[in-house]
Design a protein around this motif. Structure first.
Motif, mmCIF file in Angstrom:
data_model
loop_
_atom_site.group_PDB
_atom_site.id
_atom_site.type_symbol
_atom_site.label_atom_id
_atom_site.label_comp_id
_atom_site.label_asym_id
_atom_site.label_seq_id
_atom_site.Cartn_x
_atom_site.Cartn_y
_atom_site.Cartn_z
ATOM 1 N N GLY A 1 0.815 -1.202 0.000
ATOM 2 C CA GLY A 1 0.000 0.000 0.000
ATOM 3 C C GLY A 1 0.847 1.251 0.000
ATOM 4 N N CYS A 2 0.286 2.344 0.465
ATOM 5 C CA CYS A 2 0.987 3.628 0.464
ATOM 6 C C CYS A 2 2.264 3.552 1.278
ATOM 7 C CB CYS A 2 0.074 4.701 1.036
ATOM 8 S SG CYS A 2 0.848 6.332 1.141
ATOM 9 N N PHE A 3 3.367 3.988 0.684
ATOM 10 C CA PHE A 3 4.641 3.876 1.411
ATOM 11 C C PHE A 3 4.735 4.796 2.615
ATOM 12 C CE2 PHE A 3 6.573 6.010 -2.673
ATOM 13 C CZ PHE A 3 5.849 7.174 -2.467
ATOM 14 N N TRP A 4 3.898 5.819 2.691
ATOM 15 C CA TRP A 4 3.874 6.642 3.903
ATOM 16 C C TRP A 4 3.539 5.767 5.110
ATOM 17 C CZ3 TRP A 4 0.248 11.245 2.173
ATOM 18 C CH2 TRP A 4 0.904 12.009 1.186
ATOM 19 N N ASN B 1 10.101 10.069 5.137
ATOM 20 C CA ASN B 1 9.708 10.444 6.510
ATOM 21 C C ASN B 1 8.429 11.266 6.529
ATOM 22 O OD1 ASN B 1 12.041 9.282 7.912
ATOM 23 N ND2 ASN B 1 13.208 10.896 6.896
ATOM 24 N N TYR B 2 7.506 10.919 5.644
ATOM 25 C CA TYR B 2 6.329 11.775 5.465
ATOM 26 C C TYR B 2 5.467 11.854 6.712
ATOM 27 C CZ TYR B 2 2.912 14.449 2.890
ATOM 28 O OH TYR B 2 2.091 15.472 2.462
ATOM 29 N N GLU B 3 5.215 10.726 7.338
ATOM 30 C CA GLU B 3 4.367 10.759 8.529
ATOM 31 C C GLU B 3 4.997 11.594 9.637
ATOM 32 O OE1 GLU B 3 1.809 7.524 10.933
ATOM 33 O OE2 GLU B 3 3.966 7.394 11.254
ATOM 34 N N LYS B 4 6.301 11.449 9.810
ATOM 35 C CA LYS B 4 7.001 12.181 10.859
ATOM 36 C C LYS B 4 7.004 13.684 10.592
ATOM 37 C CE LYS B 4 10.614 10.123 12.309
ATOM 38 N NZ LYS B 4 11.964 9.537 12.381
ATOM 39 N N LEU B 5 7.144 14.064 9.326
ATOM 40 C CA LEU B 5 7.249 15.482 8.972
ATOM 41 C C LEU B 5 5.894 16.153 8.793
ATOM 42 C CD1 LEU B 5 10.204 15.306 6.411
ATOM 43 C CD2 LEU B 5 10.293 16.069 8.793
ATOM 44 N N HIS B 6 4.857 15.363 8.557
ATOM 45 C CA HIS B 6 3.530 15.936 8.298
ATOM 46 C C HIS B 6 2.466 15.233 9.145
ATOM 47 C CE1 HIS B 6 5.275 17.991 4.808
ATOM 48 N NE2 HIS B 6 5.884 16.841 4.546
#
Length: 219
Positions: A51-54, A184-189
């Motif tokens: 699924g989504c890599f985020w 690091n999308y989840e961590k940054l957003h």
């Protein structure tokens, strides 16, 4: 990642993108010998699409023994895939992660348990609200031993569900690193609607299932 009002609305339910039917070129991808990534400073590499890599990046980053997780693309038949190109479904690539881990702390087998334990194993071409071949589930092997583990684990999971397990098993060829803004999308957003409504709930379900695997400083 979502640029205009329409795309922002979609972000409440999806990581984005549409796909088309797989091409004949895609069939050749599974009929090749795997490529082995050398061990570097005692660290090994594993590759998964789920699924989504985020979402997947955040899950594996929380696992003890995992040093780093990189978002990217793998499993397709084209070179230098981009996010926009992979979302057409014509590259054959799936959003994937590269998991860099210490095998003295966490085994490849355990990483596969994390994989199956953090997704809907029967959902075809997607996870949750994300649908399309770029979100399909793929387990990549680099040698005969990893292939054996993947096949055995998949068979074990299949005995626990009433529908076929959707994950495909591919020989690893190459991992293409995704654009910088995906890392690091989840961590940054953390306040992004998709992170709040899809990624974090998926991570929390995984965390509740495998508390013994979670790093002490994990969110």
């Amino acid at each position: 990642m979502k640029f205009i009002t329409l795309i922002l609305a979609l972000s409440l339910s999806t990581c984005g993108g549409q796909t088309t039917e797989p091409s004949e070129a895609q069939q050749k991808v599974i009929n090749v010998d795997p490529v082995t990534v050398p061990t570097n400073n005692g660290l090994e590499h594993a590759y998964f699409a789920s699924g989504c890599f985020w979402c997947v990046e955040a899950i594996y980053e929380s696992v003890k023994g995992v040093e780093d997780v990189i978002s990217g693309y793998s499993g397709g038949h084209t070179s230098n895939p981009t996010y926009e190109a992979s979302n057409t479904g014509r590259t054959g690539h799936a959003e994937a992660v590269e998991v860099i881990y210490d095998p003295s702390i966490v085994s490849f087998s355990t990483l596969v348990d994390v994989y199956f334990g953090s997704q809907n194993v029967t959902q075809v071409n997607g996870q949750g609200p994300d649908n399309g071949s770029q979100y399909r589930s793929i387990l990549f092997y680099q040698n005969a031993e990893e292939k054996r583990i993947l096949e055995e684990k998949k068979a074990e999971v299949a005995e626990t569900v009433s529908k076929p397990v959707a994950a495909e098993i591919y020989p690893f060829q190459k991992f293409w690193v995704a654009e910088d803004y995906h890392q690091n999308y989840e961590k940054l957003h953390p306040e992004h609607p998709y992170i709040q409504n899809v990624s974090k709930p998926r991570y929390q379900r995984f965390k509740a299932k495998f508390p013994e695997l979670i790093k002490e400083n994990a969110h």
